[in-house]
Motif scaffolding. Structure first.
Motif, short mmCIF file in Angstrom:
data_model
loop_
_atom_site.label_atom_id
_atom_site.label_comp_id
_atom_site.label_asym_id
_atom_site.label_seq_id
_atom_site.Cartn_x
_atom_site.Cartn_y
_atom_site.Cartn_z
N ASN A 1 8.09 -3.25 -5.91
CA ASN A 1 7.70 -4.56 -5.41
C ASN A 1 6.31 -4.58 -4.81
N MET A 2 5.91 -3.47 -4.26
CA MET A 2 4.73 -3.52 -3.42
C MET A 2 3.77 -2.37 -3.68
N ALA A 3 2.62 -2.52 -3.10
CA ALA A 3 1.65 -1.44 -3.20
C ALA A 3 2.21 -0.24 -2.42
N ASN B 1 2.23 -8.51 -0.65
CA ASN B 1 2.89 -7.23 -0.87
C ASN B 1 2.17 -6.10 -0.15
N GLU B 2 0.84 -6.14 -0.23
CA GLU B 2 0.07 -5.08 0.42
C GLU B 2 0.25 -5.11 1.93
N MET C 1 0.17 -10.62 -4.44
CA MET C 1 -0.23 -9.23 -4.36
C MET C 1 -0.72 -8.88 -2.94
N ASN D 1 1.87 -1.91 3.79
CA ASN D 1 1.01 -1.16 4.69
C ASN D 1 1.29 -1.45 6.15
#
Lengths: 671, 97
Positions: free
Chosen positions: A147-149, A391-392, A388, A396
């Protein structure tokens, strides 16, 4: 944000519309009478509910359209991101199955956490524990990678490599040596990995009590039970919550679709097809359709009580199906509402004067659709980019929320507030006045102000974007869960996966799955997106193949899934009696099993009872009986396809994958 | 990339296959660049590639990896995808040369 110039965007919009309608002209198909009438009926309904009369001003009407759309957006948020909940559930199931090993690990890691600092020297023991803990969380972990970075890719490699050898319980030292390599994994990265591990573990174990409400059942169980017992209690609670979310989501979507009049036409199509293929006993009736009460009633099949009896995988299947239906309906309504909003006399139409195709000459209608599509293109890019960025931020755990504002909803979820200026400014800069000049010439009687049009299309596109995203996520969640079951419960006979059809050669996949429902769930998904997901989830591009897709072609009739419903008692009895030649009702004399519908009946019986065979798809394999004597048994084949090469593999009795002759798709010329 | 094969597919309007060829090539180039600095790296997904490129590669390459990932998650028509892929490929080639 990267924006194309106006002429090329227009060109792509034309191609897009032509492709949708599968023609090469610039005259776009839009089922005007049906779609517009539906949209108008819908608006009439909400206007009447709000004002008690249809005589309202244009401004009031426009406000109502946007307000109502805001309602649909909120409704879409109610659907919940089933995907993350599924992954959490799979993780909990996984942990539960390893719970004997876990308490000690949690204890050790907690001790280490207390003395942990960025300058901490990592010991082998510590790494081992982290690795094992993360291994337990494999499924939850991959949710983030999908799903995510992900800042901690090396750890994922470690886990996946470790998983391969888990059965032998070997390899700790080797992995830790590699992990200790400063060049490959700098300390900053390790810190990120470990803090991520804590985050995942604590979130799952509920140690961070400050974030839990005092009424949280998790807190109750945490106090009452030891960690070991807690993991199984946690699973119990999670399953309850998960089921509840799924059922509410399915029922809310079904009710909305029913209110919009989108269920009735599907029942009619289903009933007609069943009569046509000599299986009239499989019809349904509803409040508005077919008053023959011997058929099961739709409203009775879709109640909270009925759905409560279903398994998680069945509910997941229904959830992705209704999400897809919901998204499609919203897509059509958005187009219709855009046309209405651009119509200079909407209130006259509402006032009872009938609407016909003559009110909109074909060229005007085409241009309006083109305008809508042209604006959709940059908005799509903007949404993908925003997604996006979100997600980051999530992965993070940064506090850098620059340019993205969140709005807290009543249900505790976060809604992203997009600044319309972020969208209009760059488009205006690149397109200058070209948009207005082009459309003023073609549509002199409508408002063609770029900023206003973007704002309207943005409002209309928001729920479409969300619903398709939910649909895709729900479909991935369904596949992930089926994959988990097939890995863990090997005795269960399952039929799910990708359909070998011509679609597979293009950029979409057709995924299908059978289960405790009237028909299979068959939905399309973007091939590249799904391949990425599969690679992150299983680390190889192999996908199970769905068997028996052709069973649904009866003569020249394709039995599509018009409605996905739990099995009705009457239908089960009907199929049983039909098979045994015991149909008693005189009206059933047209019911019969013929050469053409035989495979379908087989397949439907498999859906009811998975221990039965789909006779057309069985294979004979060599095996041994209890005494060790060689025998031949019949089995349902299990096949896989490599999504990157198109090579088909079949699973042998020994659990090995053997490539079959032939490639389903792939590069052949010149290679 | 076998340019003859690509040309053949393009003239026969096999856009989806052209996209796949370009996509593979772009991934290969970026993967090679990353491997020059991190020998342990191996490609799995474009999202992963983008993340890794943020740690190691130049800003221009990161942008390319970003656009590649966006194309994967956006459900676009083949013509649009191909046009975008060709632009990305062109930029990457220009830079490499």
């Amino acid at each position: 944000m990267k924006i194309r110039d106006f002429p090329s965007t227009l060109d792509f919009a034309i191609r897009n519309l032509n492709k949708e309608n599968r023609n090469d002209t610039n005259s776009f198909e839009f089922n005007f009478n049906e779609n517009m009438q539906k949209a108008i009926n819908y608006i009439k309904k909400i206007v009447l509910e709000q004002y008690g009369t249809l005589k309202i001003s244009e401004t009031e009407l426009n406000q109502l359209i946007s307000k109502n759309y805001a309602k649909i957006i909120d409704e879409s948020y109610q659907n919940t991101d089933i995907h993350s909940l599924t992954m959490k559930y799979i993780a909990a199931k996984y942990i539960d199955s390893h719970r004997n090993e876990i308490p000690q690990l949690f204890k050790e890691i907690e001790e280490k956490r207390l003395i942990y600092s960025p300058r901490e020297i990592y010991t082998d023991d510590f790494h081992q524990n982290i690795l094992l803990c993360l291994l337990s969380l494999k499924h939850d972990f991959t949710m983030y990678t999908e799903n995510m970075a992900i800042p901690n890719r090396p750890i994922l490699d470690e886990i996946l490599n470790f998983v391969k050898q888990y059965g032998e319980k070997l390899g700790f030292k080797k992995y830790c040596d590699r992990y200790a390599n400063q060049k490959a994994y700098p300390p900053a990265l390790k810190r990120a990995c470990i803090s991520y591990a804590y985050y995942t573990i604590f979130k799952l174990e509920g140690i961070d009590e400050t974030k839990l409400s005092s009424k949280s059942p998790i807190l109750k169980y945490k106090k009452r039970y030891s960690i070991k017992e807690y993991t199984s209690k946690y699973l119990e609670i999670l399953e309850k919550v998960f089921k509840e979310e799924l059922i509410s989501s399915i029922l809310s979507m079904f009710t909305q679709l029913n209110n919009l009049g989108e269920i009735e036409p599907h029942i009619n199509v289903h009933n007609q097809k069943m009569k046509k293929i000599a299986l009239p006993g499989l019809q349904y009736f509803s409040d508005t359709v077919n008053d023959d009460q011997k058929y099961p009633r739709i409203e009775k099949l879709l109640t909270r009580e009925e759905l409560n009896h279903l398994d998680i995988d069945t509910l997941l299947r229904m959830n992705s199906f209704y999400n897809n239906r919901f998204a499609k309906v919203i897509d059509t309504y958005s187009k219709a509402l855009f046309i209405l909003a651009n119509c200079p006399s909407t209130t006259t139409i509402l006032d009872g004067q009938s609407i016909s195709i003559d009110s909109f000459p074909k060229d005007i209608l085409d241009t309006l659709l083109l305008k809508y599509e042209t604006l959709i293109l940059p908005i799509k890019t903007y949404y993908a980019e925003t997604q996006m960025k979100i997600n980051e931020i999530i992965i993070n755990q940064t506090s850098d929320l620059a340019k993205i504002n969140f709005n807290s909803l009543d249900n505790g979820k976060q809604q992203v507030v997009l600044d319309i200026l972020d969208l209009t400014k760059p488009i205006k800069k690149i397109w200058k006045r070209e948009f207005e000049t082009y459309f003023n010439k073609k549509l002199p009687n409508t408002e063609n102000d770029l900023a206003n049009n973007i704002s309207l299309v943005n409002t209309l596109y928001n729920p479409i974007f969300l619903s398709y995203q939910f649909k895709n996520n729900a479909l991935k969640a369904e596949y992930a869960y089926m994959f988990y079951i097939s890995e863990r419960e090997k005795s269960k006979s399952l039929n799910y996966g990708v359909v070998l059809s011509n679609d597979l050669k293009g950029n979409t996949l057709l995924l299908a799955s059978d289960g405790d429902l009237n028909l299979p769930n068959r939905l399309h998904i973007n091939k590249r997106d799904f391949t990425e997901f599969i690679l992150a989830y299983t680390k190889q591009p192999l996908v199970r193949i769905y068997e028996g897709f052709d069973d649904f072609f009866v003569g020249n009739t394709y039995i599509s899934t018009q409605l996905l419903l739990p099995h009705a008692r009457q239908h089960k009895k009907y199929l049983r009696d039909l098979r045994n030649g015991k149909l008693k009702d005189k009206n059933d004399n047209i019911s019969k099993i013929t050469d053409s519908n035989q495979n379908l009946v087989d397949h439907l019986e498999f859906c009811i009872d998975s221990s039965k065979f789909m006779k057309s798809h069985k294979v004979t394999v060599n095996s041994v009986d209890k005494k060790g004597n060689p025998i031949q048994v019949q089995k349902q084949p299990i096949r896989y396809i490599d999504l990157t090469t198109g090579i088909i593999y079949s699973l042998t009795e020994q659990g090995k994958l053997v490539s079959q002759n032939g490639i389903f798709f792939g590069e052949s010329e010149g290679r | 990339m076998n340019k003859e094969v690509f040309k053949y597919k393009l003239t026969n309007k096999k856009y989806n296959e052209c996209i796949d060829i370009l996509r593979k090539d772009i991934i290969n180039i970026l993967e090679k660049k990353i491997k020059e600095k991190d020998t342990f790296f191996s490609y799995t997904t474009t999202m992963d590639l983008y993340n890794k490129s943020k740690e190691i590669l130049s800003e221009k390459d990161v942008k390319i990896a970003y656009r590649l990932y966006l194309l994967d998650i956006m459900d676009e028509i083949d013509e649009y995808m191909l046009d975008e892929m060709m632009q990305i490929y062109h930029e990457l080639q220009e830079k490499t040369n």
